[in-house]
Write an enzyme that holds these catalytic residues in place. Structure first.
Site, mmCIF file in Angstrom:
data_model
loop_
_atom_site.group_PDB
_atom_site.id
_atom_site.type_symbol
_atom_site.label_atom_id
_atom_site.label_comp_id
_atom_site.label_asym_id
_atom_site.label_seq_id
_atom_site.Cartn_x
_atom_site.Cartn_y
_atom_site.Cartn_z
ATOM 1 N N ASP A 80 1.041 -1.092 -0.005
ATOM 2 C CA ASP A 80 -0.010 0.003 -0.016
ATOM 3 C C ASP A 80 0.930 1.174 -0.015
ATOM 4 O OD1 ASP A 80 -3.125 -0.782 0.993
ATOM 5 O OD2 ASP A 80 -1.401 -2.206 1.762
ATOM 6 N N THR A 96 -6.711 -4.743 0.336
ATOM 7 C CA THR A 96 -5.560 -5.138 1.475
ATOM 8 C C THR A 96 -5.839 -6.305 1.895
ATOM 9 O OG1 THR A 96 -4.952 -2.479 1.496
ATOM 10 C CG2 THR A 96 -3.895 -4.238 3.014
#
Length: 307
Positions: A49, A120
């Site tokens: 990320d 995620t």
């Protein structure tokens, strides 16, 4: 480059930045050191990320310093390896003609919304096909351009990665149009953030099948690929960076994405990040108003109270 309108250049560079971010996401997964940080309830962040956002934001800031770029992971150090910077636009995209209504946009009118790794939780759990990179472009607060990159999509040649783009008034690229099934009604929704209200909205639509997948980007792909007719999430879990790119891409095909009350989200510089009104989206060829009308008033009222 000077002959191309600003919007075209922004989307063209967003495509190459998303592609590079996808490579970084795969590289970090291959190393096996995900660097997971727990940001809160059901909200994880990984090194992928962080690195993917740094790649995208640093690249776009360098080329378009006057455009506000908002990333999910907030402000961060943008000193990155030189090989992470993308310096070339996607030339194939630039062969398209910009819609007349979008040719005279200024940097001040525009905001770029970045979700460097949408899905995620799925990334950490191995559901890699759910992972997307999202870059949305808003003009005068409306989502008009979007890029959805799938780092783990396997092409016919065996190569990993697919990039889908969409611009209002121009259409989409990177994906073949699909026909929706006519013998059943399929809805896609959250894989891991369900609650009583979400379930009530699903039951009200009485679908023949429910696809529970991760990430807003991957849910929109279900609509684009003809796997689902609608995307329903009667909760406040999404943020602006989750929906800006998906909304622009979906609506470039003739689909619709709004909150659960039927209102389009605004994506200006000063808006609040949470999408407190939930998400209701329909694929091209689906009667959006009919789906919206099936959502009971009590669900809409309950969501409105929390806005």
């Amino acid at each position: 480059m000077a002959q191309n309108p600003l919007l075209m250049r922004v989307v063209a560079f967003s495509i190459t930045a998303a592609n590079r971010a996808g490579e970084i996401i795969r590289e970090i997964m291959n190393k096996g050191e995900l660097g997971i940080v727990d940001k809160g309830k059901d909200d994880l962040q990984t090194e992928a990320d962080r690195s993917a956002q740094r790649c995208i934001v640093a690249s776009l800031n360098k080329i378009f310093p006057k455009i506000k770029v908002i990333g999910e992971e907030g402000a961060m150090d943008l000193k990155i390896p030189p090989e992470w910077l993308t310096n070339e636009p996607d030339q194939e995209f630039l062969t398209n003609k910009c819609p007349e209504s979008l040719t005279s946009i200024s940097e001040e009118d525009m905001v770029i919304w970045v979700d460097p790794l949408d899905g995620t939780s799925e990334y950490t759990q191995g559901f890699l096909e759910h992972v997307t990179v999202l870059i949305g472009v808003s003009v005068n607060e409306r989502a008009v351009g979007g890029v959805i990159h799938q780092p783990y999509f396997k092409t016919d040649s065996g190569k990993l990665g697919r990039t889908i783009w969409g611009v209002r008034g121009m259409g989409i690229g990177g994906i073949n149009p699909a026909t929706l099934p006519t013998d059943k009604f399929v809805v896609t929704t959250t894989r891991s953030h369900s609650n009583a209200l979400v379930q009530s909205a699903l039951e009200a639509l009485n679908p023949d099948q429910v696809l529970r997948v991760g990430g807003a980007g991957y849910k929109i792909i279900q609509l684009l690929e003809g796997r689902a007719h609608a995307y329903v999430f009667a909760s406040a879990g999404c943020k602006k960076w989750d929906t800006c790119a998906p909304e622009a891409v979906l609506e470039a095909t003739g689909g619709t994405l709004t909150d659960m009350m039927g209102n389009h989200y605004l994506y200006g510089k000063n808006v609040a990040f949470p999408n407190k009104g939930g998400v209701l989206a329909t694929a091209t060829g689906v009667n959006y108003q009919s789906v919206l009308n099936k959502i009971p008033a009590h669900i809409k009222e309950e969501i409105s109270k929390k806005m």
